[in-house]
Motif scaffolding. Structure first.
Motif, mmCIF file in Angstrom:
data_model
loop_
_atom_site.group_PDB
_atom_site.id
_atom_site.type_symbol
_atom_site.label_atom_id
_atom_site.label_comp_id
_atom_site.label_asym_id
_atom_site.label_seq_id
_atom_site.Cartn_x
_atom_site.Cartn_y
_atom_site.Cartn_z
ATOM 1 N N GLN B 508 0.821 -1.219 0.000
ATOM 2 C CA GLN B 508 0.000 0.000 0.000
ATOM 3 C C GLN B 508 0.854 1.268 0.000
ATOM 4 N N SER B 509 1.887 1.260 0.832
ATOM 5 C CA SER B 509 2.700 2.485 0.907
ATOM 6 C C SER B 509 3.502 2.675 -0.373
ATOM 7 N N THR B 510 3.949 1.571 -0.985
ATOM 8 C CA THR B 510 4.679 1.656 -2.243
ATOM 9 C C THR B 510 3.795 2.241 -3.341
ATOM 10 N N ILE B 511 2.586 1.719 -3.412
ATOM 11 C CA ILE B 511 1.654 2.225 -4.431
ATOM 12 C C ILE B 511 1.325 3.695 -4.147
ATOM 13 N N GLN B 530 -9.541 -6.897 -4.306
ATOM 14 C CA GLN B 530 -9.453 -6.136 -3.053
ATOM 15 C C GLN B 530 -8.321 -5.113 -3.146
ATOM 16 N N ILE B 531 -7.176 -5.561 -3.658
ATOM 17 C CA ILE B 531 -6.037 -4.647 -3.796
ATOM 18 C C ILE B 531 -6.391 -3.503 -4.751
ATOM 19 N N LYS B 532 -7.052 -3.861 -5.841
ATOM 20 C CA LYS B 532 -7.422 -2.849 -6.830
ATOM 21 C C LYS B 532 -8.382 -1.826 -6.211
ATOM 22 N N ASP B 533 -9.348 -2.328 -5.462
ATOM 23 C CA ASP B 533 -10.353 -1.431 -4.890
ATOM 24 C C ASP B 533 -9.748 -0.484 -3.851
ATOM 25 N N ALA B 537 -4.236 -0.129 -7.673
ATOM 26 C CA ALA B 537 -3.184 -0.852 -8.396
ATOM 27 C C ALA B 537 -3.735 -2.185 -8.888
ATOM 28 N N THR B 538 -3.251 -2.598 -10.056
ATOM 29 C CA THR B 538 -3.644 -3.893 -10.592
ATOM 30 C C THR B 538 -2.419 -4.791 -10.697
ATOM 31 N N LEU B 539 -2.690 -6.080 -10.784
ATOM 32 C CA LEU B 539 -1.597 -7.030 -10.947
ATOM 33 C C LEU B 539 -1.133 -6.925 -12.394
ATOM 34 N N ARG B 540 0.024 -6.352 -12.593
ATOM 35 C CA ARG B 540 0.511 -6.129 -13.968
ATOM 36 C C ARG B 540 0.967 -7.420 -14.609
ATOM 37 N N GLU B 563 5.689 -17.657 -6.577
ATOM 38 C CA GLU B 563 6.020 -16.633 -7.579
ATOM 39 C C GLU B 563 5.847 -15.239 -6.973
ATOM 40 N N VAL B 564 6.608 -14.282 -7.524
ATOM 41 C CA VAL B 564 6.308 -12.888 -7.194
ATOM 42 C C VAL B 564 5.459 -12.292 -8.324
ATOM 43 N N ALA B 565 4.660 -11.299 -7.965
ATOM 44 C CA ALA B 565 3.852 -10.571 -8.954
ATOM 45 C C ALA B 565 4.158 -9.089 -8.792
ATOM 46 N N ILE B 566 3.889 -8.346 -9.848
ATOM 47 C CA ILE B 566 4.080 -6.888 -9.801
ATOM 48 C C ILE B 566 2.722 -6.197 -9.788
ATOM 49 N N PHE B 567 2.564 -5.302 -8.832
ATOM 50 C CA PHE B 567 1.344 -4.490 -8.759
ATOM 51 C C PHE B 567 1.702 -3.029 -9.040
ATOM 52 N N ALA B 568 0.847 -2.369 -9.795
ATOM 53 C CA ALA B 568 1.086 -0.949 -10.075
ATOM 54 C C ALA B 568 -0.186 -0.300 -10.594
ATOM 55 N N LYS B 569 -0.227 0.996 -10.464
ATOM 56 C CA LYS B 569 -1.263 1.734 -11.179
ATOM 57 C C LYS B 569 -0.890 1.726 -12.660
ATOM 58 N N ALA B 570 -1.893 1.706 -13.488
ATOM 59 C CA ALA B 570 -1.600 1.504 -14.913
ATOM 60 C C ALA B 570 -2.466 2.384 -15.797
ATOM 61 N N TYR B 571 -2.019 2.507 -17.025
ATOM 62 C CA TYR B 571 -2.833 3.183 -18.052
ATOM 63 C C TYR B 571 -3.888 2.236 -18.568
#
Lengths: 571, 571
Positions: B508-511, B530-533, B537-540, B563-571
């Motif tokens: 959360q703080s990273t985003i 839940q993360i998106k809401d 950020a979405t799972l890229r 596995e690791v996943a990447i989350f970020a705000k996106a276009y």
């Protein structure tokens, strides 16, 4: 020049065994004909497919997406039964041209794997062999347009309905053919949108924003795009509801520049048609009745198909200030006066591919001018049991590599599960201009057979040296010859079928004979309509090149005519 | 490599005088800024237009086709008044990126003359400078696709509405975005047609006819086309209702081949992005929730824009047998058993141009990677009264010709009605990677200034030899350096903005900091939502390259994550 990458015989065999592993003996398709092409190595791999599969899909698509019929056929197939439907007959299954031109045309499109019907009425799927011809056209025109100062751009396909109404004759011409979007994103749209039938309106909407002063002129753009015109009667390539084209759109400060541009662009279309497509054309001016909806003058190139109908193959339009006035496309000139710009548009489309088919094809299928052919020379190695196969394959690879290095578009069909004759027919159907036949005895003698697609049988075969340098020289010469001969043949055909007429009676009998009638013309749009109503012929153009001895009495009205016009039935 | 033809200074002046005759002293545009570009000789001539005219049309198009407002402005102009509206300020009128990224992006698109708004909401006109970038992409991808066995084809744009309904998740994904044609040729259509949002359905309709047996596989096609998706929020290049793309569609006999193809095609997108666009990307797998509607697996490349949002720049989809089952796309295998084909589709679009703008641009405007730049080097001759002008022009022509002969895309801006500084700024705004400044003193010394777009001020300037051979070598080296440095800068920026997280708090703080969060993930689609809401950020993607030390507890659920996943705000 090289549109498609080269595949050597070695690569061919490698790919077959590596990628597919399918090197089976000939198999009978359910149509009863042997499958002519099972090598999966065409590069692009799926460019070239079985005639039989095409015939097959002809059966299938006649059902046109009927799931039930397809299901039934698949079931029949599984039971080893023949599906219902006409058996494909004749060489490569193509209806003889003399028997039924329309049917012949469709057969060549289908069996030559140029295109197929789309699910929506009047639409067409352009298959790889057909699309490669379009790419040849694109490559040529794009370069010519850029050399003459045009830049490519892209305008949106969706246009507010109200735009089309702004130019009076434009709406009259295009309104009946519009496809209209009324819903978007699940909602009814406030204003309906049309799918562009052409882009003059939206172009002017933007030009009126971009053009302010004389420094912004000339503005010379081109776009490669799809357009939709809801046509009643369609035919692959020649008239489809959606088609691909380029449309040039230019604005100038003066009428003179615009007129020059319209003529220059027609000149580029002429060059493409004659030099690349080997199609002679008559360049000229359209009558008012036949001009583009919104144009001051429309210029056209008209080709004669081998059923002697005329094909309008490319047009350019001097739009004058018609759209400029409708869209307020103005500029401040050097004296600070606000003026309307003078505009030009011009287009050539996938219809031109229909011209190539219809002008050059014969009973054996397509015949491609070397300048446009995706494959210019096909190598057919002929192996015999007990002979030195490696020597033949090696020789083919060596010659093919030499031809490729010289910039010749080359392909090897080393599929030994098909007889040489079968492969000959297959590549004839595809229209490849030259074929090299090479067997064990040829290798021994250092000579191979070069066969021309445009000269059937022995007449078109020559024994040529397998010395690489000599071989390449001979092939290059043959390609030039084929290109020139195809043009000459089409020209001679046209010349033999244009009749100079002086009276309406002569015009009528000429049209009834299926020929083009050329005669002195000073008639009105009403007079033109009379001729159309009684003979089905339209005024194709008033040629730029006019004969001597004018003025003469108009063939219809008898008044003094300073020009001749050409009348013909047309696509 | 040469996308745009070369224009020498000589040609430039010739064209100006011959075609337009306009070599006036600087004129003030109605925005109060001098018109920076009045030479009409850009080849393509209208590629390059006045910044001021762009600013100008920015004013105009904000009115968005309101005829009344335009009329008013034209009247004001004629009276010599300033039109209403914000004055363009700052260097080249571009909003500083740090001040407002969105606004900066729009300014660069507008003033860089990459694109303009179309009259229909969400549509975009791609102007020549923007289209030239698209052509660079086309040229690269088209060649790579052909080399890997794909052929180009063209499928109709209009698709029966019922087709979209055939594949359950496909309709769910695309139905809300459809544009629907309900009228054609003046009549209500029996079945509504959708404008393709993508072509899997119509492709399968045709594949089910073309594919019968294993010999028909693999079938590997690509098409260059426009598509329409009715988007709510649009932004030029990044998200438009209509966009241009290529879409590949392939059918295979085995699941393994399909999976390999999907990964190979993503590899080509990676290559384009890194080697041509100088944009580092993370390649990986989409989560189920983020996959293409109808796909078994979606692979993606994700780029970090300079506002640190993620941009999905290209995707490939292993469609499994989903569409094959919906459309009965089957083949008889070697054992005579009927099987569904395994399919793949993949696409890259004009969105990628948005990536180039957003990753590389700065406060001075666009910054183009040399591999994609329509003009790689701009020559600015600097003439001084009383000095030997011919010597300067001669030297520029000589060097430009040498560069062109070496395959470098070259342009000369010899417009002496603009100050050198003005021309510097203009070509910086356009993003041209290298600039040569050459004045009388330089000619005397045999040295000229080579300035790099990616290094502002003196730091990016070098004095280099005017010996042609040495000059070309230096320029080629500089182009390589700029390409590499742009990539490295983008990579360093991304590396600095991806944070490894182990907990939801950290995520959360990273985003919230605007960065990308990468952490162990074993959550469900519901967890993703839940993360998106909560964070937007979405799972890229789940990157192909995974760190060591896995499995570790999922950052959200605490269960074991491999596995690791990447989350970020996106276009």
């Amino acid at each position: 020049m090289a549109l498609l990458p080269f595949t050597s015989a070695k690569h061919c065999r490698l790919s077959c065994s590596l990628l597919c592993g399918f090197r089976q003996s000939p198999t009978l398709c359910r149509t009863g004909l042997p499958l002519p092409w099972s090598c999966h190595t065409a590069m692009p791999r799926r460019t070239l497919r079985a005639t039989c599969s095409a015939a097959d899909s002809a059966h299938k698509s006649s059902a046109n997406s009927s799931g039930q019929q397809q299901q039934k056929k698949k079931q029949q197939q599984e039971k080893g039964q023949q599906p219902q439907g006409k058996q494909v007959g004749g060489k490569a299954g193509v209806t003889p041209k003399s028997e039924d031109f329309s049917r012949w045309f469709l057969d060549v499109v289908k069996f030559g794997e140029l295109a197929d019907y789309g699910p929506v009425r009047g639409t067409m799927v352009i298959r790889p062999w057909g699309y490669a011809l379009w790419e040849a056209l694109q490559q040529y025109l794009d370069q010519r347009f850029k050399e003459t100062g045009h830049s490519n751009a892209y305008f949106p396909m969706l246009i507010p309905r109200s735009f089309v109404d702004k130019e009076a004759s434009h709406v009259e011409g295009f309104a009946p053919e519009l496809a209209i979007v009324t819903q978007g994103g699940g909602k009814e749209l406030e204003e309906p949108l049309v799918i562009r039938p052409t882009s003059e309106t939206i172009v002017n909407h933007m030009f009126s924003q971009w053009i302010q002063g004389y420094r912004d002129l000339p503005l010379m753009l081109n776009q490669w795009a799809n357009v939709v015109r809801w046509e009643l009667r369609t035919r692959p390539f020649l008239r489809t509801s959606e088609f691909l084209w380029q449309e040039g759109h230019c604005a100038f400060a003066t009428a003179e520049e615009a007129e020059q541009e319209a003529r220059n662009m027609l000149g580029i279309y002429c060059d493409f048609s004659t030099q690349m497509a080997a199609i002679p054309v008559v360049a000229g001016r359209k009558s008012a009745a036949e001009s583009f909806a919104g144009a001051v003058s429309t210029y056209t190139i008209e080709a004669m198909m081998s059923d002697r109908r005329a094909l309008q193959a490319g047009t350019s339009h001097n739009l004058g200030q018609n759209f400029a006035k409708a869209f307020d496309t103005t500029f401040l000139n050097q004296n600070g006066e606000r003026q309307y710009v003078h505009q030009v548009s011009f287009g050539m489309s996938t219809r031109m591919i229909g011209g190539v088919i219809g002008v050059h094809g014969d009973d054996n299928g397509l015949q491609l001018p070397p300048q446009m052919a995706p494959v210019q020379i096909i190598f057919i190695p002929i192996l015999k049991k007990g002979s030195d196969e490696a020597a033949v394959i090696g020789a083919v690879d060596r010659l093919a590599a030499a031809a490729k290095a010289a910039g010749i578009r080359t392909k090897v069909d080393a599929d030994q599960s098909k007889s040489p004759g079968f492969r000959f027919n297959y590549w004839e159907l595809k229209g490849v201009p030259l074929r090299v036949e090479l067997g064990p005895r040829d290798v021994e003698q250092g000579l191979c057979i070069l066969a021309r697609r445009d000269r059937p049988g022995k007449e078109g075969k020559n024994s040529i040296s397998m010395d690489e340098k000599a071989f390449v020289r001979d092939v290059q010469q043959a390609l030039q010859d084929v290109q020139a001969c195809m043009y000459e043949a089409a020209l001679a055909f046209r010349e033999a079928n244009v009749v100079d007429v002086d009276s309406y009676d002569q015009l009528q009998s000429t049209i009834a004979d299926g020929k083009w009638a050329r005669g002195p013309w000073a008639g009105s749009s009403t007079d033109e309509k009379q001729i159309k109503d009684t003979t089905s012929a339209t005024l194709r153009c008033i040629p730029f090149e006019q004969p001597e001895g004018l003025p003469r009495p108009c063939l219809l009205t008898g008044t003094s005519a300073s020009e001749v016009a050409i009348f013909a039935k047309a696509y």
